[in-house]
Design an enzyme around this catalytic site. Sequence first.
Site, PDB file in Angstrom:
ATOM      1  N   GLY A 194      -5.785   8.474   2.543  1.00 36.46           N
ATOM      2  CA  GLY A 194      -5.388   9.861   2.951  1.00 36.46           C
ATOM      3  C   GLY A 194      -6.110  10.135   4.666  1.00 36.46           C
ATOM      4  O   GLY A 194      -6.055  11.202   4.857  1.00 36.46           O
ATOM      5  N   ASN A 218      -3.686  10.132   6.866  1.00 36.86           N
ATOM      6  CA  ASN A 218      -2.860  10.794   7.496  1.00 36.86           C
ATOM      7  C   ASN A 218      -2.905  12.393   7.039  1.00 36.86           C
ATOM      8  O   ASN A 218      -2.926  13.355   7.813  1.00 36.86           O
ATOM      9  CB  ASN A 218      -1.423  10.690   7.003  1.00 36.86           C
ATOM     10  CG  ASN A 218      -0.534   9.555   7.938  1.00 36.86           C
ATOM     11  OD1 ASN A 218      -0.581   9.783   8.986  1.00 36.86           O
ATOM     12  ND2 ASN A 218      -0.649   8.413   7.536  1.00 36.86           N
ATOM     13  N   ARG A 256       4.509   7.928  -4.970  1.00 36.40           N
ATOM     14  CA  ARG A 256       5.420   7.937  -6.255  1.00 36.40           C
ATOM     15  C   ARG A 256       6.652   8.473  -5.860  1.00 36.40           C
ATOM     16  O   ARG A 256       6.863   9.228  -4.952  1.00 36.40           O
ATOM     17  CB  ARG A 256       4.788   9.006  -7.270  1.00 36.40           C
ATOM     18  CG  ARG A 256       3.381   8.589  -7.873  1.00 36.40           C
ATOM     19  CD  ARG A 256       3.381   7.338  -8.524  1.00 36.40           C
ATOM     20  NE  ARG A 256       4.410   7.466  -9.918  1.00 36.40           N
ATOM     21  CZ  ARG A 256       4.561   6.202 -10.259  1.00 36.40           C
ATOM     22  NH1 ARG A 256       4.108   4.802 -10.103  1.00 36.40           N
ATOM     23  NH2 ARG A 256       5.413   6.323 -11.663  1.00 36.40           N
ATOM     24  N   LEU A 308       9.948  10.757  -6.088  1.00 37.27           N
ATOM     25  CA  LEU A 308      10.106  11.957  -6.664  1.00 37.27           C
ATOM     26  C   LEU A 308      11.489  12.260  -6.911  1.00 37.27           C
ATOM     27  O   LEU A 308      12.331  11.814  -6.198  1.00 37.27           O
ATOM     28  CB  LEU A 308       9.538  13.068  -5.551  1.00 37.27           C
ATOM     29  CG  LEU A 308       8.176  13.035  -5.211  1.00 37.27           C
ATOM     30  CD1 LEU A 308       7.874  13.921  -4.141  1.00 37.27           C
ATOM     31  CD2 LEU A 308       7.308  13.722  -6.512  1.00 37.27           C
ATOM     32  N   ASN A 327       7.865  14.155   4.998  1.00 35.52           N
ATOM     33  CA  ASN A 327       7.120  12.678   4.636  1.00 35.52           C
ATOM     34  C   ASN A 327       7.017  11.838   5.890  1.00 35.52           C
ATOM     35  O   ASN A 327       7.575  11.961   6.713  1.00 35.52           O
ATOM     36  CB  ASN A 327       8.079  11.912   3.576  1.00 35.52           C
ATOM     37  CG  ASN A 327       7.212  10.492   3.119  1.00 35.52           C
ATOM     38  OD1 ASN A 327       6.328  10.568   2.926  1.00 35.52           O
ATOM     39  ND2 ASN A 327       8.221   9.345   3.182  1.00 35.52           N
ATOM     40  N   HIS A 340       6.807   7.957   6.985  1.00 35.38           N
ATOM     41  CA  HIS A 340       7.150   6.669   6.491  1.00 35.38           C
ATOM     42  C   HIS A 340       7.005   5.701   7.659  1.00 35.38           C
ATOM     43  O   HIS A 340       7.476   5.864   8.996  1.00 35.38           O
ATOM     44  CB  HIS A 340       8.856   6.824   6.208  1.00 35.38           C
ATOM     45  CG  HIS A 340       9.189   5.158   5.578  1.00 35.38           C
ATOM     46  ND1 HIS A 340       8.798   4.711   4.394  1.00 35.38           N
ATOM     47  CD2 HIS A 340       9.979   4.281   6.378  1.00 35.38           C
ATOM     48  CE1 HIS A 340       9.250   3.658   4.168  1.00 35.38           C
ATOM     49  NE2 HIS A 340      10.013   3.189   5.717  1.00 35.38           N
ATOM     50  N   GLU A 386      17.233  11.407  -1.701  1.00 33.49           N
ATOM     51  CA  GLU A 386      17.582   9.938  -1.211  1.00 33.49           C
ATOM     52  C   GLU A 386      16.297   9.383  -0.759  1.00 33.49           C
ATOM     53  O   GLU A 386      15.660   9.778   0.293  1.00 33.49           O
ATOM     54  CB  GLU A 386      18.631   9.815  -0.025  1.00 33.49           C
ATOM     55  CG  GLU A 386      19.044   8.561   0.302  1.00 33.49           C
ATOM     56  CD  GLU A 386      20.060   7.948  -0.755  1.00 33.49           C
ATOM     57  OE1 GLU A 386      20.770   8.781  -1.398  1.00 33.49           O
ATOM     58  OE2 GLU A 386      20.186   6.675  -0.839  1.00 33.49           O
TER      59      GLU A 386
HETATM   60  C1  GRF Z   1       0.482   4.683   5.724  1.00 36.66           C
HETATM   61  O1  GRF Z   1       0.808   3.529   6.266  1.00 36.66           O
HETATM   62  C2  GRF Z   1       1.769   5.951   5.778  1.00 36.66           C
HETATM   63  O2  GRF Z   1       2.573   5.285   6.575  1.00 36.66           O
HETATM   64  C3  GRF Z   1       1.898   5.351   4.307  1.00 36.66           C
HETATM   65  O3  GRF Z   1       0.953   5.100   3.447  1.00 36.66           O
HETATM   66  C4  GRF Z   1       0.096   4.492   4.322  1.00 36.66           C
HETATM   67  C5  GRF Z   1      -1.357   5.005   3.962  1.00 36.66           C
HETATM   68  O4  GRF Z   1      -1.564   6.176   4.381  1.00 36.66           O
HETATM   69  N1  GRF Z   1       3.202   6.483   3.760  1.00 36.66           N
HETATM   70  P1  GRF Z   1      -2.856   7.010   4.539  1.00 36.66           P
HETATM   71  O5  GRF Z   1      -4.106   6.489   5.124  1.00 36.66           O
HETATM   72  O6  GRF Z   1      -3.238   7.037   2.669  1.00 36.66           O
HETATM   73  O7  GRF Z   1      -2.570   8.521   5.037  1.00 36.66           O
END
Ligand code: GRF
Length: 198
Positions: free
Chosen positions: A14, A16, A93, A95, A109, A111, A145
């Site tokens: 987590g 982010n 996951r 969706l 999201n 990516h 998508e």
């Molecule tokens: C990150 O590289 C993000 O781009 C991807 O999941 C990885 C871990 O993210 N979606 P976090 O540290 O759990 O936010």
Amino acid sequence: MNPKRVAILISGGGSNMVTLVDSMTGDHPARPCLVLSNEASAGGLAKAAARSVPTAVVDHRPFGKDRAAFEAELIKPILEAGADIVCLAGFMRVLTAGFVDRFQGRMLNIHPSLLPKYKGLHTHARALAAGDTEHGCTVHEVTSELDDGPILGQARVAIEPGDTPETLAARVLIWEHKLYPAVLRRFAAGDRRPVWLP
Ligand code: GRF
């Protein structure tokens, strides 16, 4: 003005989510209302609780391959929290359209690639294998998508000699932590102009 309520979905550490939660202060037009994980062991849950953000877990395993049944449970805490915006942040996951349609135009999201390049997994290794000179991350609106949808921001990161997937991922992650909060702040204010970093 009432701040927008943001639910953040995670599956792991987590990092982010933490930067998003920590960014929603003062005159920011949004506030976190829920951190929700499909993994009870997600390290991000403790980080959210430490920030007094309500948390919930909906384990996907009991539902097996029945994605719709899992999502029928997953949506409950999001609706109960009164979320206006859903942010996927390391949520691992896929969706279904049924779930995504409920939040069309208000689910984001992040990516770790410069979409539309490298949708899916192992993006850093794929960029290195392709001999790319730059990589990065993208925040996009979620559509049915996978890793598609209107781009709301990108950060470009130079690939350096000797980079491994791990060193590149670590450098991209630093820019994820700059990009996602910047996009969310603009998006929550109703501004969909993309954010380009650096
Ligand atoms: C990150 O590289 C993000 O781009 C991807 O999941 C990885 C871990 O993210 N979606 P976090 O540290 O759990 O936010």
